[in-house]
Write a protein that holds these residues in place. Structure first.
Motif, PDB file in Angstrom:
ATOM      1  N   GLU A  12      10.405  13.195   5.227  1.00 17.38           N
ATOM      2  CA  GLU A  12       9.514  12.077   4.935  1.00 17.38           C
ATOM      3  C   GLU A  12       9.451  11.872   3.429  1.00 17.38           C
ATOM      4  OE1 GLU A  12       5.132  10.374   6.303  1.00 17.38           O
ATOM      5  OE2 GLU A  12       5.638  12.487   6.609  1.00 17.38           O
ATOM      6  N   VAL A  13       9.664  10.638   2.998  1.00 18.02           N
ATOM      7  CA  VAL A  13       9.718  10.336   1.567  1.00 18.02           C
ATOM      8  C   VAL A  13       8.787   9.162   1.267  1.00 18.02           C
ATOM      9  CG1 VAL A  13      12.086  11.167   1.330  1.00 18.02           C
ATOM     10  CG2 VAL A  13      11.670   8.764   1.851  1.00 18.02           C
ATOM     11  N   ALA A  14       8.371   9.064   0.013  1.00 18.33           N
ATOM     12  CA  ALA A  14       7.579   7.929  -0.437  1.00 18.33           C
ATOM     13  C   ALA A  14       8.470   6.692  -0.532  1.00 18.33           C
ATOM     14  CB  ALA A  14       6.946   8.235  -1.787  1.00 18.33           C
ATOM     15  N   VAL A  15       7.928   5.555  -0.156  1.00 21.77           N
ATOM     16  CA  VAL A  15       8.653   4.293  -0.216  1.00 21.77           C
ATOM     17  C   VAL A  15       8.110   3.487  -1.395  1.00 21.77           C
ATOM     18  CG1 VAL A  15       9.224   2.167   1.002  1.00 21.77           C
ATOM     19  CG2 VAL A  15       8.983   4.315   2.283  1.00 21.77           C
ATOM     20  N   PRO A  16       8.945   3.217  -2.410  1.00 20.81           N
ATOM     21  CA  PRO A  16       8.444   2.512  -3.593  1.00 20.81           C
ATOM     22  C   PRO A  16       8.286   1.016  -3.346  1.00 20.81           C
ATOM     23  CG  PRO A  16      10.782   2.926  -3.830  1.00 20.81           C
ATOM     24  CD  PRO A  16      10.353   3.611  -2.554  1.00 20.81           C
ATOM     25  N   ASP A  17       7.474   0.386  -4.171  1.00 24.48           N
ATOM     26  CA  ASP A  17       7.405  -1.071  -4.164  1.00 24.48           C
ATOM     27  C   ASP A  17       8.700  -1.630  -4.750  1.00 24.48           C
ATOM     28  OD1 ASP A  17       4.807  -1.110  -3.181  1.00 24.48           O
ATOM     29  OD2 ASP A  17       3.928  -1.005  -5.180  1.00 24.48           O
ATOM     30  N   PRO A  18       9.133  -2.798  -4.308  1.00 21.90           N
ATOM     31  CA  PRO A  18      10.347  -3.387  -4.881  1.00 21.90           C
ATOM     32  C   PRO A  18      10.125  -3.855  -6.309  1.00 21.90           C
ATOM     33  CG  PRO A  18       9.317  -4.904  -3.322  1.00 21.90           C
ATOM     34  CD  PRO A  18       8.568  -3.610  -3.209  1.00 21.90           C
ATOM     35  N   ALA A  19      11.087  -3.565  -7.169  1.00 23.49           N
ATOM     36  CA  ALA A  19      11.077  -4.070  -8.535  1.00 23.49           C
ATOM     37  C   ALA A  19      11.559  -5.520  -8.538  1.00 23.49           C
ATOM     38  CB  ALA A  19      11.971  -3.191  -9.405  1.00 23.49           C
ATOM     39  N   PRO A  20      11.424  -6.234  -9.647  1.00 20.01           N
ATOM     40  CA  PRO A  20      11.944  -7.602  -9.696  1.00 20.01           C
ATOM     41  C   PRO A  20      13.415  -7.662  -9.274  1.00 20.01           C
ATOM     42  CG  PRO A  20      10.573  -7.195 -11.599  1.00 20.01           C
ATOM     43  CD  PRO A  20      10.705  -5.883 -10.889  1.00 20.01           C
ATOM     44  N   GLY A  21      13.725  -8.598  -8.372  1.00 26.89           N
ATOM     45  CA  GLY A  21      15.086  -8.731  -7.848  1.00 26.89           C
ATOM     46  C   GLY A  21      15.368  -7.888  -6.629  1.00 26.89           C
ATOM     47  N   THR A  77       0.859  -1.179   0.000  1.00 29.31           N
ATOM     48  CA  THR A  77       0.000   0.000   0.000  1.00 29.31           C
ATOM     49  C   THR A  77       0.897   1.231   0.000  1.00 29.31           C
ATOM     50  OG1 THR A  77      -0.045  -0.044   2.414  1.00 29.31           O
ATOM     51  CG2 THR A  77      -1.796  -1.218   1.266  1.00 29.31           C
ATOM     52  N   ALA A  78       0.310   2.406  -0.267  1.00 28.98           N
ATOM     53  CA  ALA A  78       1.094   3.638  -0.254  1.00 28.98           C
ATOM     54  C   ALA A  78       1.769   3.777   1.101  1.00 28.98           C
ATOM     55  CB  ALA A  78       0.185   4.826  -0.538  1.00 28.98           C
ATOM     56  N   ARG A  79       3.067   3.965   1.086  1.00 27.58           N
ATOM     57  CA  ARG A  79       3.835   3.977   2.333  1.00 27.58           C
ATOM     58  C   ARG A  79       4.859   5.105   2.280  1.00 27.58           C
ATOM     59  NH1 ARG A  79       5.194  -1.117   2.501  1.00 27.58           N
ATOM     60  NH2 ARG A  79       3.944  -1.814   4.264  1.00 27.58           N
ATOM     61  N   THR A  80       5.053   5.780   3.396  1.00 25.17           N
ATOM     62  CA  THR A  80       6.094   6.792   3.516  1.00 25.17           C
ATOM     63  C   THR A  80       6.946   6.469   4.737  1.00 25.17           C
ATOM     64  OG1 THR A  80       4.724   8.261   4.867  1.00 25.17           O
ATOM     65  CG2 THR A  80       4.657   8.570   2.465  1.00 25.17           C
ATOM     66  N   GLY A  81       8.136   7.009   4.759  1.00 24.04           N
ATOM     67  CA  GLY A  81       9.030   6.797   5.893  1.00 24.04           C
ATOM     68  C   GLY A  81      10.048   7.907   5.989  1.00 24.04           C
TER      69      GLY A  81
END
Length: 340
Positions: A33-42, A7-11
Motif C-alpha cells: 500500500e502506497v500513498a497516492v500523490p496529487d497530480p502536478a500541472p500537466g 484528500t489523502a489517498r492510498t492504493g
C-alpha cells in the motif's frame, strides 16, 4: 480541467521483488500500500478499473527479456495495460470522468503526465474491460502478417486463449476455408468446436501434436497463427502447404516452462516449401486500431463473434492469476478487476 487537490489517498501497487526462475513463486511479486500523490500541472490522477494479464509479462520479469517493452526492474512498480477513470486532472486535455487506457497497470491508482493516457469511448463496449482485448493482435497477425486468403486452412495454437479465441473466429469471418485450433483440455476443445465455431480442434496433450494436426488437416495448412512455439511450431512446419505463412505472436512453451525454446527444428522443410515465418508485435500496427475497432464492435453487435473473458478480483490476486493464466487455467481474455 480541475486542479482541486485530492484528500489523502492510498492504493495498492505491485513491485517485482525477485526475478523468478520459471513461473513466479510467492513473494516474487510484492503487493504494498502506497500513498497516492496529487497530480502536478500537466498530470492526471486515474483510478484503474481493470488490469490486463498477459503471458508476455513473465518475459518482462526475466533478466534477459528481448521484448520491445521495458522489462520490470527490481523494486520498481510493474506496468501493464489498464483501463481507468480520470479522478483529478491538471491538464486541459483530460477531464474527470474520462475513460482512459494506458500502460500504468499493476496499481489501483496511476498518476502521470496526460500524454501517458488515451481517452476511449465509455459506451463502446458493455464493460470497460473490453478496451483491453487482443482483437487487434489477432487481426494484424492474420491479415497483415500471415496475409490470410479466402479458402485458406488456418491452424491456431492456444486457441482458447485471449488471442487465439479471436484469431480463429476472425479467420472464419474473413473467409478461411477451414479453421483448426489446439487447446489444453477436453473442455476447451469442446468450446472451440461448439461456441467458437472452429471446424476442428484437439488437445495438445493427447499424443504427438504432429499426429493430431495431420488428422485435423489432412490437406495441409496454409496459415499458422503461433502463440506457443515448441512442438506445435515444429508440427505446423511439417504440415504446412507450399508457400504457407506463419505469424509468430507468442511463446507460451517458453513462458510456461522457463526453458529456452529449441526452435523450429529442421529448416529444410521451410526452404523446400518456401515458407514465410514472421514475428510481429501489435505496437507496429496501431494505425489499424480505429478501423479494426469499428469492425469488431459491429461483429459484437451482430453476434458474429464471441468474446470470452475471465475476471479475477483484486490486485492481491493478480500474481497467482498470472501463473494460472500461463498454466492454461482460464479461457479467453483474463483481466483483474481493481478495487481503486
Amino acid at each position: 480541467m480541475t486542479t482541486t487537490p485530492t484528500t489523502a489517498r492510498t492504493g495498492l501497487q505491485a513491485r517485482l521483488a525477485a526475478r523468478p526462475r520459471g513461473l513466479p513463486a510467492p513473494g516474487d511479486i510484492e503487493i504494498t500500500e502506497v500513498a497516492v500523490p496529487d497530480p502536478a500541472p500537466g498530470e492526471v490522477l486515474v483510478r484503474n478499473l481493470f488490469l490486463s494479464l498477459d503471458p508476455g509479462m513473465l518475459l518482462l520479469m526475466a533478466a534477459d527479456s528481448r521484448l520491445p517493452t521495458p522489462r520490470y526492474e527490481l523494486g520498481a512498480p510493474m506496468h501493464g495495460d489498464a483501463v481507468g477513470e480520470v479522478l483529478v486532472s491538471a491538464d486541459p486535455g483530460l477531464s474527470p470522468g474520462d475513460l482512459v487506457v494506458h500502460r500504468l497497470g499493476w496499481r489501483e491508482y496511476a498518476v502521470a503526465g496526460a500524454g501517458e493516457f488515451r481517452r476511449v469511448d465509455r459506451d463502446a463496449y458493455p464493460s470497460p474491460s473490453l478496451h483491453l482485448g487482443f482483437g487487434l493482435v489477432a487481426h494484424v497477425g492474420l491479415m497483415e502478417v500471415a496475409r490470410l486468403r479466402p479458402g485458406d486452412t488456418v491452424f491456431v495454437s492456444s486457441a482458447a486463449g485471449a488471442i487465439g479465441s479471436l484469431a480463429g473466429q476472425i479467420a472464419r469471418l474473413q473467409g478461411a476455408g477451414r479453421v483448426i485450433g489446439s487447446a489444453g483440455s477436453a473442455a476447451k476443445v469442446a468450446r472451440l468446436t461448439g461456441r467458437l465455431g472452429f471446424d476442428a480442434a484437439f488437445d495438445h496433450h493427447d499424443g504427438p501434436v504432429l499426429d493430431r494436426l495431420r488428422e485435423a488437416a489432412p490437406d495441409g495448412i496454409d496459415v499458422y497463427f503461433d502463440n506457443v512455439g515448441g512442438e506445435q511450431l515444429r508440427a505446423a512446419i511439417e504440415v504446412m502447404n507450399e508457400h504457407g505463412r506463419i505469424a509468430v505472436c507468442g511463446a507460451l512453451h517458453r513462458q510456461s516452462t522457463g526453458r529456452p525454446d529449441p526452435g523450429p527444428g529442421d529448416l529444410l522443410a521451410v526452404v523446400a516449401k518456401r515458407l514465410t515465418i514472421r514475428g510481429f508485435t501489435v505496437r507496429d500496427h496501431f494505425d489499424r486500431a480505429a478501423e479494426f475497432g469499428a469492425q469488431f464492435r459491429a461483429w459484437l453487435r451482430e453476434g458474429s463473434i464471441v468474446y470470452d473473458e475471465t475476471v479475477i478480483d483484486g490486485l492481491a490476486s493478480a500474481p497467482a492469476a498470472l501463473t494460472d493464466l500461463v498454466r492454461g487455467r482460464y479461457t479467453g481474455k483474463t483481466v483483474v478487476r481493481l478495487g481503486g
